[in-house]
Design an enzyme around this catalytic site. Structure first.
Site, PDB file in Angstrom:
ATOM      1  N   SER A 118      10.647-132.004  63.385  1.00  0.00           N
ATOM      2  CA  SER A 118       8.984-132.963  64.231  1.00  0.00           C
ATOM      3  C   SER A 118       8.112-133.706  63.667  1.00  0.00           C
ATOM      4  O   SER A 118       7.584-132.788  62.595  1.00  0.00           O
ATOM      5  CB  SER A 118       9.039-132.438  65.362  1.00  0.00           C
ATOM      6  N   THR A 171      10.684-142.503  66.959  1.00  0.00           N
ATOM      7  CA  THR A 171      10.126-142.077  68.886  1.00  0.00           C
ATOM      8  C   THR A 171       9.456-143.040  69.580  1.00  0.00           C
ATOM      9  O   THR A 171       8.348-143.194  68.289  1.00  0.00           O
ATOM     10  CB  THR A 171      10.588-140.629  68.686  1.00  0.00           C
ATOM     11  N   HIS A 228      15.612-138.792  76.297  1.00  0.00           N
ATOM     12  CA  HIS A 228      13.800-137.707  76.021  1.00  0.00           C
ATOM     13  C   HIS A 228      14.740-136.230  76.708  1.00  0.00           C
ATOM     14  O   HIS A 228      13.671-135.492  77.133  1.00  0.00           O
ATOM     15  CB  HIS A 228      12.516-137.968  76.429  1.00  0.00           C
TER      16      HIS A 228
END
Length: 379
Positions: A106, A155, A275
């Site tokens: 991430s 994203t 999500h």
């Protein structure tokens, strides 16, 4: 009642973690209806059982973005994974690499790219947001490329954070949050020693490397909130497509029209995702959204899916609905929090076994055989 390994790991994680961390990973937006639907709608997908099909030689191997995988599974990008176990991103990445599946780091990980990439024996994926600070984005891309990252997961469903009310109640945010977190840590001594003390530094490693000074949990919400860009559009991704030479996957697609836009943009893949129910509550579950998207663009790019996947049977269901592979999020973080690297490794082993049973009992010898012919219509 034991439903799955993920259910057991969730209970163990809740016992071990301070509440602010457990509810951060466990919660969703608003009333959490989409969060609940993700799990329930996928569990309601009925499969056709077949018999006497000679199921010797079942294979779970597959290929995604030029990589051979032992399973059609990757670990999803999850922020703050390093707070769930000591240097948690490294532990999860090691488990994934040993299993022969990708780990996706991430943007807002605790461990930076430069710590995770050298710790594993296979290339990893990296996730990035569209942020106002384009300098950070370029710096992250350059560092990812230097570290040997193969696939970029971009994203796009967070131009603004969803309203996650659990975080305010739990102490993740809201009044006196820092004091509440300290008190919770003190009442969870195993976590406090293993992660709170031995797992330092507790900062956002990728952002700290760029800024040149620590960016800790207290800065997390503020820095992200000030950097999310409400004005983003497809044209804002064009320079990234030109800069990034490897596969690029657009994460956060929930509508066939947006899937078509991803094809026109030149994406190599998409992730059909809401999500995990953490953004706009009330949108369809991934299981309900996936078939129409697959009908619209299948064959033009690779389709991944996440949200609601808790076991190997869920993986087979997602593939039958039209996905080429899945991303595991909460499921692996629960296992990581409960038992570290060994927990993630065990979860992946169980998912493989559950997939194999489902494939044998539905007559699918290979991943390519898993399609809508396995589904019971109007079940």
């Amino acid at each position: 009642m034991i439903i799955s390994a993920s259910t057991d790991y969730r209970a163990a994680a809740q016992s071990r973690l301070p509440p602010f961390l457990f509810h951060y990973i466990d919660g969703g937006a608003y009333a959490e209806r989409t969060l609940q639907r993700n799990v329930q709608d996928l569990a309601d997908v009925a499969l056709r059982q077949r018999v006497l099909q000679d199921m010797s030689g079942v294979s779970l191997d597959t290929e995604l973005f030029g990589e051979r995988l032992s399973l059609p599974v990757a670990l999803a990008p999850v922020g703050l994974t390093g707070m769930y176990a000591r240097r948690g991103e490294v532990q999860a990445a090691r488990a994934a690499a040993r299993k022969g599946v990708p780990f996706t780091l991430s943007t807002v990980s605790v461990c930076p790219i430069e710590e995770v990439a050298p710790a594993i024996a296979r290339p990893m994926w990296f996730q990035l947001y569209v942020l106002r600070d384009r300098g950070f984005m370029r710096n992250a891309l350059e560092r990812a490329r230097a570290a040997g990252v193969t696939t970029l997961v971009f994203t796009v469903d967070m131009p603004t954070p969803g309203a996650r009310y659990r975080d305010a109640h739990s102490g993740m945010s809201g009044p006196n949050a820092a004091w509440r977190r300290m008190l919770q840590a003190a009442t969870h001594p195993r976590w406090a020693w293993d992660v709170g003390v031995r797992g330092r530094p507790h900062d956002l490693g990728n952002i700290s490397t760029y800024r040149g000074h620590p960016t800790g949990l207290a800065d997390y919400i503020g820095w992200l909130a000030s950097n999310f860009d409400h004005s983003i559009s497809w044209k804002d991704l064009e320079w990234i497509r030109e800069f990034w030479e490897g596969p690029m996957v657009i994460k956060g697609i929930l509508d066939p029209q947006d899937a078509h836009e991803a094809v026109r943009f030149g994406a190599d893949g998409i992730v059909v995702s809401n999500h995990g129910g953490r953004q706009l509550d009330g949108v369809p579950s991934t299981a309900r959204a996936l078939p129409a998207i697959a009908d619209a663009v299948q064959g033009e790019l690779r389709i991944l899916a996440d949200s609601g996947i808790r076991n190997g049977l869920d993986v087979v269901r997602m593939l039958a609905l039209g996905a080429d592979g899945v991303l595991l999020g909460r499921a692996f973080v629960y296992a990581l929090a409960a038992a570290g690297e060994a927990g993630v490794a065990n979860l992946l082993d169980l998912i493989e076994k559950e997939m194999r049973v489902a494939m044998i009992l539905t007559g699918a010898k290979s991943i390519a055989d898993i399609d809508r012919r396995l589904l019971v219509r109007d079940a």
